[in-house]
Each structure stands twice: as structure tokens, then as C-alpha cells.
Design an enzyme around this catalytic site. Sequence first.
Site, PDB file in Angstrom:
ATOM      1  N   HIS A 117       0.922  -1.100  -0.015  1.00 11.28           N
ATOM      2  CA  HIS A 117       0.185  -0.031  -0.100  1.00 11.28           C
ATOM      3  C   HIS A 117       0.985   1.164   0.126  1.00 11.28           C
ATOM      4  CE1 HIS A 117      -2.928   2.923   1.225  1.00 11.28           C
ATOM      5  NE2 HIS A 117      -3.691   2.143   1.288  1.00 11.28           N
ATOM      6  N   HIS A 152      -3.593   4.616  14.819  1.00  4.82           N
ATOM      7  CA  HIS A 152      -4.930   4.471  13.965  1.00  4.82           C
ATOM      8  C   HIS A 152      -4.809   3.455  12.826  1.00  4.82           C
ATOM      9  CE1 HIS A 152      -2.526   7.895  12.223  1.00  4.82           C
ATOM     10  NE2 HIS A 152      -3.207   7.473  10.952  1.00  4.82           N
ATOM     11  N   GLU A 171      -3.606  14.369  11.369  1.00  4.56           N
ATOM     12  CA  GLU A 171      -4.435  14.070  10.286  1.00  4.56           C
ATOM     13  C   GLU A 171      -5.989  14.530  10.748  1.00  4.56           C
ATOM     14  OE1 GLU A 171      -4.169   9.966   9.254  1.00  4.56           O
ATOM     15  OE2 GLU A 171      -2.163  10.208   8.836  1.00  4.56           O
ATOM     16  N   HIS A 199      -0.737   2.720  11.605  1.00  3.07           N
ATOM     17  CA  HIS A 199      -0.106   3.810  11.245  1.00  3.07           C
ATOM     18  C   HIS A 199      -0.018   4.655  12.587  1.00  3.07           C
ATOM     19  CE1 HIS A 199       1.041   7.596   8.739  1.00  3.07           C
ATOM     20  NE2 HIS A 199       2.216   6.840   9.000  1.00  3.07           N
ATOM     21  N   TYR A 231     -15.713   4.333   3.727  1.00  2.95           N
ATOM     22  CA  TYR A 231     -14.282   4.304   3.747  1.00  2.95           C
ATOM     23  C   TYR A 231     -13.748   2.911   3.936  1.00  2.95           C
ATOM     24  CZ  TYR A 231      -9.694   5.760   5.172  1.00  2.95           C
ATOM     25  OH  TYR A 231      -8.106   5.775   5.315  1.00  2.95           O
TER      26      TYR A 231
END
Length: 416
Positions: A275, A354, A324, A318, A333
Amino acid sequence: MYLQGFGNYHHSEAVKGALPTNQNSPQHCSLGLYAEQLSGTSFTRPRHNNLRSWLYRILPTVTQGTYYPYEFNVMQPFVDELSPNAMRWSPLYNSSQIKCDFVEGLFHIAGSPLVNTYTYYCNHSMSDKYFANNDGELLFVPYAGEIHLHTEFGKLILSSGSIAVIPRGVKFKVEVISKEAKGYLCENSGNPLTLPQLGPIGANGLANPRHFQYPVAAFENSGGEHTIICKNQKKLWFTVCNHSPLNVVAWHGNYAPYCYDLSLFNTINTVSFDHPDPSIFTVLTSESEIPGVSNLDFVIFPPRWMVAEHTFRPPYFHRNYMNELMGLVYGEYDAKKEGFIPGGISIHNCMTPHGPDYESYEIAASQDLKPNYINSLAFMFETKDYWQVTEQAYRHPSRQMDYLNCWQGFKIEFSQ
């Protein structure tokens, strides 16, 4: 009808002959107009960064009158001490029977030294009422309804799936076309937003400059009382003048409002495995004094094909150096199956962990990896400084106090 091209030097006139041909400030402007320069940077910024426009107007802006404190203040105090916990909100707005225009419907969510984020709700147009922000430029991200932004430079049409930017100091009013309109608003007081560098991607990709649209000149020549509300040094002020401030008959320059259709974003993604980092989804960026570290990045996660092989496809777990703030325009999402819907907001500050919730993880970790099309549009306002949450947002009933529970299903599966 629009003018095309990000950062181009545009020119437009609503009445033929209104634009001077060989100079900026004639001794006598044609049609009895007044010449006025609007600067978006200091005079001595390098040419490729220099922003300014010349406006030819029915009355100069100096006739607007004296400003007085306004009864409503959009900026709200921040929470004194903010924990490192992840935070999420359901949509703040439900439909209202009370008339509410754009300014009245602003709700301050969070801020950092050079960036502030709001949501907006409006069901009533600003007819003889106008707004200007001296503190920074405004980035509109609508998720419901249609609005027309009538600016000093002309009109922009805005609905879900598109964005608009109103530069610092430009006066505008919001006309509500649908029954109501809802969206996110980001105020950038740092360097003006620009297109990101493409690096090894090459000359093409992401947001193409030719798809950005600028308004053609249009003007109001109306008398009577007109109220101008101005945000200046974090406070709202107002003045009443006897002529519309949208009285620009012609203009030329590179400092002007613009809009962009997010469906035209040329998405870059892996066609092999893993990713890539979300920086490949950057639409616009405000550079800081540190190369490669942005004051603000506007990032989208648009409709796209997911084809990575032997890969966990949703966004990875992450802990980020950057801070963010996320929102959702439409769809579902891919890292959150529940609790994050259009109009919702999440904030994950520096080093706050998160990632996909448990349900999303279980599905993605065991699914058959066929090509999969994701039809959703999420976005992120990312900044180098911590998002400070306002007291009103922190205590708002839409805040999901059980947000962290979405990660509580994970079990230790380690075996030697």
C-alpha cells in the site's frame, strides 16, 4: 463558463472595453471604472510565487466604511489539555427549520497555528450580505447540496465531489441552490495552496493544472444597504455600505478564486503489491519553511481500483509524524465499516495510533484478492502542527466517546 488552468495569468471582462489594453492603471479607466490591485503575496516574492490581480470596479474598496465588532464570533477557544487519544465525530448537522446562512452555520472544529477547520450548514442564501477572510484562504469541501459562490471575480458552482478555494481577502456571498447545503471548510493562513511536486511520477498525474477553473467576470451594480462581514485577526467585524462589493466589471491576474472537479484526479496507486503512502493522493499543498514538510496537505482517497497482490489492501496501521483530520464526502471508507459516514470527522494527531477497525481488518485479511473497485470519496487535511480541538467540538454530543472500541476485537495470534 470558466477560465481554465491552475495559476495561469487570466483576464476577463463582463463589459467589452472595460479592461485596459497596455497598462494596469490608466489616468482615466474606461467606462468610469476604478483600478485597484489585490496582492496575494508581498511585491518582492519570486516571480513564480508572486500572486496579484488588477480589478476594475465601479467603486474602490476604500468606500466600504468603518468596521465594528460583529455579534457572532466563529473562532472558539481550544481545549486546555488535549489527550493523545484518537477522536471521531458523527455529522454535526441535521436539517433545520430555522433560517441559517453560510456565516451563521459555521462551526469551528479544530485549529493549528496556521490552519483551522470548520463545518458549514446553510439553508438560506446571503442576498445583501457578504463575507471576506483577511486571515487566510478558504478551501470548500461540500458533501451535500449545491451552492453558488458569487465572488468579486465572478461565480463558481459547487456541489458534492468538487472543491473551491477563495483567496485571502476576496469578498463573496453564498447562494444556496438546493434545499440545504453542508460541507467542510479549511482555512489556510500559511503559504497559498499550490499543486504538489510530482517527482518520479513525472510530468503528468494527480490533479492536472488544466482542470482547475476560474470565474469569468460578473458584477452587481446595486444600491441600498449591503453588509460585509470580515474575519480579521481571529475576530469577526462588519460594516454596512451603500453599494455591492461585488462590483468588479473586469480583472486580470493570477490571484483569483478557483474550483476543481475531484473526479478528474488522476489517481496513482500500486499495480503490484503493498500500500503506497497517502502522499500520492495529494491534490493541493501549502508549503512550510521545511522542504517536504507541509503546512497543509489536502489529500483525497477517491474512487479507484485496488489490485495489489498478496497485500493487505486497506490503509495500514500507522503512527504518523504529521497530524490528520479526515472527512468523508460519500460512500464507505475502506478502513472503517461503521461509524464514519459523510459529514463525519476523525482526528489522529502526531503519533496517535490509527488504522483499520477490527471488522475491516478481518474482511481484508481473508478476502479473495480479485480486482476490487472502491466507490467512495474520503479526504484528509494534514498539517505539521497538532490539531487543537475546540471546546465546543470536544463537548459536542456528536463526538463518539466509544470510538476506541472499534479496535478492541484484535487478539494475540502470535505463535512460534
